[in-house]
Design a protein around this motif. Structure first.
Motif, PDB file in Angstrom:
ATOM      1  N   VAL A  52      52.853  38.024  46.309  1.00  0.00           N
ATOM      2  CA  VAL A  52      52.060  36.894  46.811  1.00  0.00           C
ATOM      3  C   VAL A  52      50.594  36.934  46.402  1.00  0.00           C
ATOM      4  CG1 VAL A  52      53.588  36.626  48.800  1.00  0.00           C
ATOM      5  CG2 VAL A  52      51.545  38.042  49.011  1.00  0.00           C
ATOM      6  N   CYS A  53      50.078  38.095  46.010  1.00  0.00           N
ATOM      7  CA  CYS A  53      48.633  38.212  45.795  1.00  0.00           C
ATOM      8  C   CYS A  53      48.082  37.308  44.693  1.00  0.00           C
ATOM      9  CB  CYS A  53      48.238  39.669  45.571  1.00  0.00           C
ATOM     10  SG  CYS A  53      48.918  40.435  44.090  1.00  0.00           S
ATOM     11  N   PRO A  54      48.849  36.932  43.640  1.00  0.00           N
ATOM     12  CA  PRO A  54      48.261  36.026  42.637  1.00  0.00           C
ATOM     13  C   PRO A  54      48.173  34.578  43.099  1.00  0.00           C
ATOM     14  CG  PRO A  54      50.078  37.346  41.713  1.00  0.00           C
ATOM     15  CD  PRO A  54      50.154  37.434  43.201  1.00  0.00           C
ATOM     16  N   THR A  55      48.785  34.240  44.250  1.00  0.00           N
ATOM     17  CA  THR A  55      48.895  32.842  44.656  1.00  0.00           C
ATOM     18  C   THR A  55      47.699  32.346  45.463  1.00  0.00           C
ATOM     19  OG1 THR A  55      50.042  33.360  46.719  1.00  0.00           O
ATOM     20  CG2 THR A  55      51.389  33.113  44.733  1.00  0.00           C
ATOM     21  N   GLY A  56      46.973  33.253  46.107  1.00  0.00           N
ATOM     22  CA  GLY A  56      45.830  32.853  46.924  1.00  0.00           C
ATOM     23  C   GLY A  56      46.184  32.442  48.334  1.00  0.00           C
TER      24      GLY A  56
ATOM     25  N   PHE B  35      43.276  33.646  50.538  1.00  0.00           N
ATOM     26  CA  PHE B  35      42.472  34.742  50.001  1.00  0.00           C
ATOM     27  C   PHE B  35      42.225  34.468  48.529  1.00  0.00           C
ATOM     28  CE2 PHE B  35      46.971  35.719  50.383  1.00  0.00           C
ATOM     29  CZ  PHE B  35      47.344  35.912  49.063  1.00  0.00           C
ATOM     30  N   THR B  36      41.310  35.188  47.940  1.00  0.00           N
ATOM     31  CA  THR B  36      41.046  35.053  46.520  1.00  0.00           C
ATOM     32  C   THR B  36      42.224  35.644  45.741  1.00  0.00           C
ATOM     33  OG1 THR B  36      38.662  35.225  46.849  1.00  0.00           O
ATOM     34  CG2 THR B  36      39.498  35.685  44.644  1.00  0.00           C
ATOM     35  N   PRO B  37      42.817  34.887  44.837  1.00  0.00           N
ATOM     36  CA  PRO B  37      43.956  35.430  44.053  1.00  0.00           C
ATOM     37  C   PRO B  37      43.557  36.679  43.280  1.00  0.00           C
ATOM     38  CG  PRO B  37      43.784  33.059  43.784  1.00  0.00           C
ATOM     39  CD  PRO B  37      42.539  33.482  44.488  1.00  0.00           C
ATOM     40  N   VAL B  38      44.435  37.655  43.291  1.00  0.00           N
ATOM     41  CA  VAL B  38      44.211  38.896  42.544  1.00  0.00           C
ATOM     42  C   VAL B  38      45.506  39.251  41.823  1.00  0.00           C
ATOM     43  CG1 VAL B  38      42.430  39.823  44.093  1.00  0.00           C
ATOM     44  CG2 VAL B  38      44.833  40.255  44.565  1.00  0.00           C
ATOM     45  N   PRO B  39      45.428  39.983  40.715  1.00  0.00           N
ATOM     46  CA  PRO B  39      46.652  40.345  39.989  1.00  0.00           C
ATOM     47  C   PRO B  39      47.469  41.393  40.753  1.00  0.00           C
ATOM     48  CG  PRO B  39      44.745  41.384  38.987  1.00  0.00           C
ATOM     49  CD  PRO B  39      44.208  40.444  40.015  1.00  0.00           C
TER      50      PRO B  39
END
Length: 402
Positions: free
Chosen positions: A133-137, A396-400
Motif C-alpha cells: 500500500v505504501c506507493p498509493t498514498g 500519507f506521502t507515497p513511498v516506494p
C-alpha cells in the motif's frame, strides 16, 4: 430476570459504550440484567470488585456452560452458540485440574516460541503488508493491515501454510461477530484446525501444534484442535483491534503527535491506555452460578449466565479515582481477564509483540500519516464481545516498497 433488562446491542452500544456502561451502572448497579440476541437473559457484571469476585471464585462461578438454566429454550441455530457453546470440549469450558493441565499444555507450547523469531515474523509480514500500500498514498489500515497481520503471524507459529490466512480471517470474524454467518465461520475454523492437527500428527515440525501433540498429558486430537481454535480466536481478533484502536488513538489525540514523527515511548503508552479505555475485548461469556447467591445487590439463581464486563469494570468509578495514574503504566485492568481462566502470560506476550511491532512498522514506514476522514465518522463492528473499527482510512506521502 427483571423487566427492565438492557439489550446488549443497538446503535448506542456500538457508538458510545462507555456512556452506556455509566448509565447501566447508575440505573442498575454493578450487576446489570441484560438481553442477548433472541431476548436471552443474562447478567452483565460491570463492577470491578464484583468482577474480581466472579473470576476469582471458580467454585461458585463456574466456567462449565452445561450448568446454564436456559438451554431448553436456546435454538440450534442461535448465532451466539460459537461463543456460548454447550459442553464444548475446549479449555474455555473445562474446569478443575483438567483445565489446569490443558492450560499448561497451551502455555508450554507458546512459551517455546523464540522471541527473536516472533519479532522477525511480525516485522516481515508487517513490511509485506505495508509494501502493498505504501506507493498509493492512502489505505484502510483495518482491512489491509490490522485484520491481516495477527492471523498471518499466528498461522506461521501454529504451522498453517501462509495461503490459508485469508480464509481463517473471514471465518474468525464471522464467528466472533455473532451474526448470521457465525456457525459457518466456526465450521470452517474447526475443519482447518482438525486438518492441521492430523497433518502434524503424521509429520511433526517446529511449531505450536507439534509441541502440543508431543505433550504426554493425554489430550485427544479433538481436544487439541478445540484449544487451537480458542487460541486463534483469542489471539487474532483482539490483537487486530488492539492495533486498530491504538492507531486510532495516536492519530486523533494530540498527546501522541510526537510519536507520529519519531518520538519514543508513546506507542507503549497508547497501547496500555487502549487496554483501559477502549479495550478490544469488551465483554466475555461467561460464568454460570453453581447455586443461588447474591452479587452486587442482585439475587443470582443457580444456572444463571454471568457476562464479564471487562470494559465496564475497567471504567468503574469506585477504582478510577485518578484516571491518569491508572492508565499511565498501571496494568491492573481486566483486559486479559483474571483468575485461572485469564489469558495465559505467554499468549499475552505474543499479542503484545505482534501489536507493538505492527504499530511501529506503520509509523516507521508511512511518513506524515494522517486520518483521511473526520475522526467522528469512524464506526465500530457490531459485536457484543469485541470493540474494533470497521475501517481506519489514512493518507500519507507515497513511498516506494522496500
Amino acid at each position: 430476570m427483571t423487566p427492565d433488562a438492557v439489550p446488549l446491542s443497538g446503535p448506542r452500544f456500538l457508538a458510545e459504550p462507555a456512556c452506556l456502561y455509566r448509565e447501566m451502572r447508575r440505573e442498575h448497579g454493578p450487576v446489570v440484567p441484560v438481553l442477548l440476541v433472541g431476548d436471552v437473559p443474562a447478567w452483565l457484571v460491570l463492577g470491578y470488585r464484583e468482577l474480581h469476585q466472579v473470576t476469582g471464585d471458580p467454585v461458585l462461578f463456574s466456567r462449565d456452560s452445561g450448568l446454564w438454566n436456559r438451554w431448553e429454550s436456546i435454538p440450534a441455530d442461535w448465532p451466539l452458540l460459537p461463543v456460548i457453546g454447550r459442553r464444548q470440549p475446549s479449555v474455555l469450558y473445562t474446569v478443575g485440574e483438567r483445565h489446569r493441565q490443558r492450560a499448561a499444555v497451551i502455555s508450554n507450547a507458546l512459551e517455546a516460541v523464540a522471541p527473536s523469531a516472533l519479532r522477525g515474523h511480525a516485522e516481515r509480514f508487517a513490511d509485506e503488508l505495508i509494501d502493498a500500500v505504501c506507493p498509493t498514498g492512502g489505505t484502510d489500515l483495518i482491512a489491509h493491515y490490522a485484520m491481516l497481520l495477527p492471523v498471518r503471524v499466528l498461522a506461521r507459529l501454529y504451522g498453517f501454510p501462509d495461503e490459508d490466512g485469508p480464509g481463517l480471517v473471514t471465518a474468525l470474524n464471522d464467528m466472533i461477530d455473532g451474526r448470521g454467518r457465525a456457525l459457518a465461520g466456526q465450521a470452517h475454523l474447526a475443519a482447518s484446525m482438525g486438518q492441521l492437527v492430523a497433518d502434524r500428527a503424521k509429520e511433526p515440525a517446529a511449531d505450536v501444534v507439534s509441541r502440543m501433540l508431543a505433550d504426554d498429558s493425554g489430550f485427544t486430537h479433538e481436544e487439541i484442535a478445540q484449544d487451537l481454535m480458542v487460541m486463534m480466536a483469542a489471539g487474532h481478533q483482539p490483537t487486530a483491534d488492539w492495533i486498530g484502536n491504538s492507531l486510532r488513538l495516536m492519530l486523533t489525540d494530540d498527546r501522541f503527535a510526537a510519536s507520529l514523527f519519531g518520538g519514543q515511548g508513546s506507542v507503549a503508552e497508547a497501547m496500555n491506555e487502549v487496554l483501559w479505555e477502549d479495550t478490544p475485548t469488551q465483554n466475555v461469556a461467561g460464568r454460570w452460578a453453581l447455586r443461588d447467591t447474591h452479587l452486587g445487590g442482585r439475587r443470582v439463581a443457580a444456572g444463571d449466565l454471568l457476562l464479564l464486563g471487562l470494559q465496564g469494570a475497567n471504567s468503574d468509578p469506585q477504582i478510577r479515582t485518578d484516571a491518569r495514574a491508572l492508565t499511565g503504566g498501571n496494568r491492573a485492568h481486566f483486559s486479559f481477564g483474571h483468575g485461572e481462566h485469564r489469558c495465559p502470560f505467554p499468549a499475552q506476550e505474543i499479542a503484545e509483540v505482534i501489536a507493538r511491532t505492527g504499530i511501529e512498522v506503520v509509523l516507521d514506514r508511512l511518513p506524515d500519516i494522517d486520518l483521511a476522514v473526520p475522526a467522528e465518522s469512524l464506526t465500530r463492528r457490531p459485536s457484543p464481545w469485541l470493540r474494533g473499527l470497521t475501517e481506519l482510512p489514512v493518507r500519507f506521502t507515497p513511498v516506494p516498497a522496500l
